[in-house]
Design a protein around this motif. Structure first.
Motif, PDB file in Angstrom:
ATOM      1  N   LEU A 214       0.980  -1.152   0.037  1.00 22.68           N
ATOM      2  CA  LEU A 214       0.057   0.021   0.228  1.00 22.68           C
ATOM      3  C   LEU A 214       0.905   1.216  -0.124  1.00 22.68           C
ATOM      4  O   LEU A 214       0.802   1.990  -1.041  1.00 22.68           O
ATOM      5  CB  LEU A 214      -1.008   0.151   1.121  1.00 22.68           C
ATOM      6  N   ARG A 215       1.667   1.546   1.055  1.00 22.46           N
ATOM      7  CA  ARG A 215       2.379   2.798   1.237  1.00 22.46           C
ATOM      8  C   ARG A 215       3.481   2.687   0.025  1.00 22.46           C
ATOM      9  O   ARG A 215       3.767   3.748  -0.601  1.00 22.46           O
ATOM     10  CB  ARG A 215       3.041   2.858   2.430  1.00 22.46           C
ATOM     11  N   GLY A 216       4.340   1.605  -0.342  1.00 21.91           N
ATOM     12  CA  GLY A 216       5.260   1.572  -1.439  1.00 21.91           C
ATOM     13  C   GLY A 216       4.468   2.150  -2.666  1.00 21.91           C
ATOM     14  O   GLY A 216       5.116   2.649  -3.566  1.00 21.91           O
ATOM     15  N   GLY A 217       3.434   1.672  -2.959  1.00 20.78           N
ATOM     16  CA  GLY A 217       2.389   1.759  -4.103  1.00 20.78           C
ATOM     17  C   GLY A 217       2.366   3.029  -4.353  1.00 20.78           C
ATOM     18  O   GLY A 217       2.330   3.832  -5.200  1.00 20.78           O
ATOM     19  N   ALA A 218       1.759   3.708  -3.118  1.00 20.78           N
ATOM     20  CA  ALA A 218       1.291   5.218  -3.028  1.00 20.78           C
ATOM     21  C   ALA A 218       2.582   6.028  -3.364  1.00 20.78           C
ATOM     22  O   ALA A 218       2.757   7.040  -4.070  1.00 20.78           O
ATOM     23  CB  ALA A 218       0.697   5.349  -1.796  1.00 20.78           C
ATOM     24  N   ALA A 219       3.804   5.700  -2.846  1.00 20.76           N
ATOM     25  CA  ALA A 219       4.803   6.508  -3.184  1.00 20.76           C
ATOM     26  C   ALA A 219       5.363   6.345  -4.419  1.00 20.76           C
ATOM     27  O   ALA A 219       5.766   7.553  -4.910  1.00 20.76           O
ATOM     28  CB  ALA A 219       6.137   6.028  -2.017  1.00 20.76           C
ATOM     29  N   LEU A 220       5.303   5.315  -5.090  1.00 19.60           N
ATOM     30  CA  LEU A 220       5.481   5.007  -6.273  1.00 19.60           C
ATOM     31  C   LEU A 220       4.644   5.960  -7.246  1.00 19.60           C
ATOM     32  O   LEU A 220       5.155   6.510  -8.113  1.00 19.60           O
ATOM     33  CB  LEU A 220       5.594   3.701  -6.843  1.00 19.60           C
ATOM     34  N   THR A 221       3.565   6.065  -6.954  1.00 12.45           N
ATOM     35  CA  THR A 221       2.584   6.806  -7.755  1.00 12.45           C
ATOM     36  C   THR A 221       2.739   8.377  -7.549  1.00 12.45           C
ATOM     37  O   THR A 221       2.802   8.887  -8.706  1.00 12.45           O
ATOM     38  CB  THR A 221       1.182   6.568  -7.245  1.00 12.45           C
ATOM     39  N   VAL A 222       3.198   8.842  -6.574  1.00 14.73           N
ATOM     40  CA  VAL A 222       3.567  10.498  -6.282  1.00 14.73           C
ATOM     41  C   VAL A 222       4.778  10.525  -7.019  1.00 14.73           C
ATOM     42  O   VAL A 222       4.906  11.480  -7.786  1.00 14.73           O
ATOM     43  CB  VAL A 222       3.272  10.444  -4.846  1.00 14.73           C
ATOM     44  N   ALA A 223       5.752   9.717  -6.881  1.00  8.58           N
ATOM     45  CA  ALA A 223       6.940   9.852  -7.762  1.00  8.58           C
ATOM     46  C   ALA A 223       6.701   9.683  -9.242  1.00  8.58           C
ATOM     47  O   ALA A 223       7.266  10.607  -9.995  1.00  8.58           O
ATOM     48  CB  ALA A 223       7.897   8.585  -7.340  1.00  8.58           C
ATOM     49  N   ALA A 224       5.869   8.974  -9.546  1.00 12.00           N
ATOM     50  CA  ALA A 224       5.610   8.881 -11.156  1.00 12.00           C
ATOM     51  C   ALA A 224       4.866  10.147 -11.583  1.00 12.00           C
ATOM     52  O   ALA A 224       5.134  10.800 -12.701  1.00 12.00           O
ATOM     53  CB  ALA A 224       4.564   7.664 -11.476  1.00 12.00           C
ATOM     54  N   LEU A 225       4.097  10.873 -10.754  1.00 13.33           N
ATOM     55  CA  LEU A 225       3.554  12.093 -11.162  1.00 13.33           C
ATOM     56  C   LEU A 225       4.590  13.008 -11.134  1.00 13.33           C
ATOM     57  O   LEU A 225       4.255  14.042 -11.898  1.00 13.33           O
ATOM     58  CB  LEU A 225       2.532  12.480  -9.926  1.00 13.33           C
ATOM     59  N   GLY A 226       5.630  13.223 -10.338  1.00 13.50           N
ATOM     60  CA  GLY A 226       6.697  14.227 -10.418  1.00 13.50           C
ATOM     61  C   GLY A 226       7.630  13.805 -11.746  1.00 13.50           C
ATOM     62  O   GLY A 226       8.738  14.515 -11.965  1.00 13.50           O
ATOM     63  N   ALA A 227       7.648  12.524 -12.287  1.00 15.43           N
ATOM     64  CA  ALA A 227       8.403  12.237 -13.232  1.00 15.43           C
ATOM     65  C   ALA A 227       8.257  12.874 -14.696  1.00 15.43           C
ATOM     66  O   ALA A 227       6.887  13.117 -14.841  1.00 15.43           O
ATOM     67  CB  ALA A 227       8.682  10.650 -13.402  1.00 15.43           C
ATOM     68  N   ASP A 228       9.087  12.811 -15.413  1.00 13.80           N
ATOM     69  CA  ASP A 228       8.723  13.279 -17.065  1.00 13.80           C
ATOM     70  C   ASP A 228       8.484  12.058 -17.644  1.00 13.80           C
ATOM     71  O   ASP A 228       9.006  11.032 -17.789  1.00 13.80           O
ATOM     72  CB  ASP A 228      10.359  13.999 -17.676  1.00 13.80           C
ATOM     73  N   GLY A 229       7.205  12.217 -18.413  1.00 13.78           N
ATOM     74  CA  GLY A 229       6.870  11.153 -19.247  1.00 13.78           C
ATOM     75  C   GLY A 229       5.861  10.433 -18.358  1.00 13.78           C
ATOM     76  O   GLY A 229       5.271  10.607 -17.538  1.00 13.78           O
ATOM     77  N   TRP A 230       5.382   9.054 -18.986  1.00 17.13           N
ATOM     78  CA  TRP A 230       4.554   8.241 -18.509  1.00 17.13           C
ATOM     79  C   TRP A 230       4.974   7.193 -17.809  1.00 17.13           C
ATOM     80  O   TRP A 230       5.951   6.705 -18.064  1.00 17.13           O
ATOM     81  CB  TRP A 230       3.561   7.782 -19.693  1.00 17.13           C
ATOM     82  N   THR A 231       4.486   6.990 -16.589  1.00 10.63           N
ATOM     83  CA  THR A 231       4.791   5.781 -15.667  1.00 10.63           C
ATOM     84  C   THR A 231       3.539   4.813 -15.773  1.00 10.63           C
ATOM     85  O   THR A 231       2.399   5.073 -15.709  1.00 10.63           O
ATOM     86  CB  THR A 231       5.071   6.265 -14.434  1.00 10.63           C
ATOM     87  N   ARG A 232       3.803   3.515 -15.769  1.00  5.86           N
ATOM     88  CA  ARG A 232       2.521   2.430 -15.633  1.00  5.86           C
ATOM     89  C   ARG A 232       2.936   1.981 -14.067  1.00  5.86           C
ATOM     90  O   ARG A 232       3.949   1.203 -14.024  1.00  5.86           O
ATOM     91  CB  ARG A 232       2.638   1.498 -16.528  1.00  5.86           C
ATOM     92  N   VAL A 233       1.921   1.824 -13.307  1.00  4.11           N
ATOM     93  CA  VAL A 233       2.203   1.506 -11.966  1.00  4.11           C
ATOM     94  C   VAL A 233       1.388  -0.053 -12.136  1.00  4.11           C
ATOM     95  O   VAL A 233       0.057   0.116 -12.101  1.00  4.11           O
ATOM     96  CB  VAL A 233       1.577   2.041 -10.848  1.00  4.11           C
ATOM     97  N   SER A 234       1.866  -1.319 -12.035  1.00  8.22           N
ATOM     98  CA  SER A 234       1.216  -2.265 -11.900  1.00  8.22           C
ATOM     99  C   SER A 234       1.014  -2.899 -10.493  1.00  8.22           C
ATOM    100  O   SER A 234       1.421  -2.517  -9.583  1.00  8.22           O
ATOM    101  CB  SER A 234       1.785  -3.231 -12.856  1.00  8.22           C
ATOM    102  N   GLU A 235      -0.026  -3.767 -10.261  1.00  7.84           N
ATOM    103  CA  GLU A 235      -0.386  -4.404  -8.993  1.00  7.84           C
ATOM    104  C   GLU A 235      -1.079  -3.425  -8.128  1.00  7.84           C
ATOM    105  O   GLU A 235      -0.818  -3.280  -6.946  1.00  7.84           O
ATOM    106  CB  GLU A 235       1.064  -4.961  -8.346  1.00  7.84           C
ATOM    107  N   CYS A 236      -1.945  -2.736  -8.705  1.00 10.79           N
ATOM    108  CA  CYS A 236      -2.542  -1.665  -8.060  1.00 10.79           C
ATOM    109  C   CYS A 236      -3.543  -1.934  -7.041  1.00 10.79           C
ATOM    110  O   CYS A 236      -4.161  -1.362  -6.199  1.00 10.79           O
ATOM    111  CB  CYS A 236      -3.060  -0.633  -8.884  1.00 10.79           C
ATOM    112  N   GLU A 237      -3.719  -3.124  -6.751  1.00 14.21           N
ATOM    113  CA  GLU A 237      -4.770  -3.678  -5.816  1.00 14.21           C
ATOM    114  C   GLU A 237      -4.236  -3.441  -4.392  1.00 14.21           C
ATOM    115  O   GLU A 237      -5.038  -2.925  -3.514  1.00 14.21           O
ATOM    116  CB  GLU A 237      -5.103  -5.019  -5.837  1.00 14.21           C
TER     117      GLU A 237
END
Length: 108
Positions: A52-75
């Motif tokens: 949960l927390r690691g996935g949310a951290a990756l999602t927030v990091a992706a929002l600050g990244a240049d380009g598109w990011t795909r976050v899998s295992e979102c359950e």
């Protein structure tokens, strides 16, 4: 740029998301119970939410990244947040859920 130190003393394996941060371009170094992150421009990529927390951290990091990011295992993320995509869109994020691709989100 700068360095951030995150110390975890309660949960083992809490830093499983570090590999995802590296995939987005972060420099990561672990030393015992502490994870050190060095500030570098992040770029898009494919990452997996380990919890949960690691996935949310990756999602927030992706929002600050240049380009598109795909976050899998979102359950993991969806179990802890009622509608994280809606909430992040309300803050101005360009994020979407890809129902046709399983449990994946694309973030920019």
């Amino acid at each position: 740029t700068g360095e951030t130190a995150i110390t975890e003393t309660i949960f083992d394996h809490r830093f499983r998301y570090a590999q995802g941060l590296e995939a987005l371009g972060a420099q990561v170094r672990a030393a015992g119970e502490t994870l050190y992150l060095t500030g570098h421009p992040l770029h898009g990529g494919s990452v997996e939410a380990p919890d949960l927390r690691g996935g949310a951290a990756l999602t927030v990091a992706a929002l600050g990244a240049d380009g598109w990011t795909r976050v899998s295992e979102c359950e993991h993320i969806e179990r802890g947040y009622e509608d994280i995509c809606r909430d992040l869109r309300a803050l101005g994020a360009e994020i979407r859920r890809r129902e046709d691709d399983g449990d994946r989100e694309d973030t920019d």
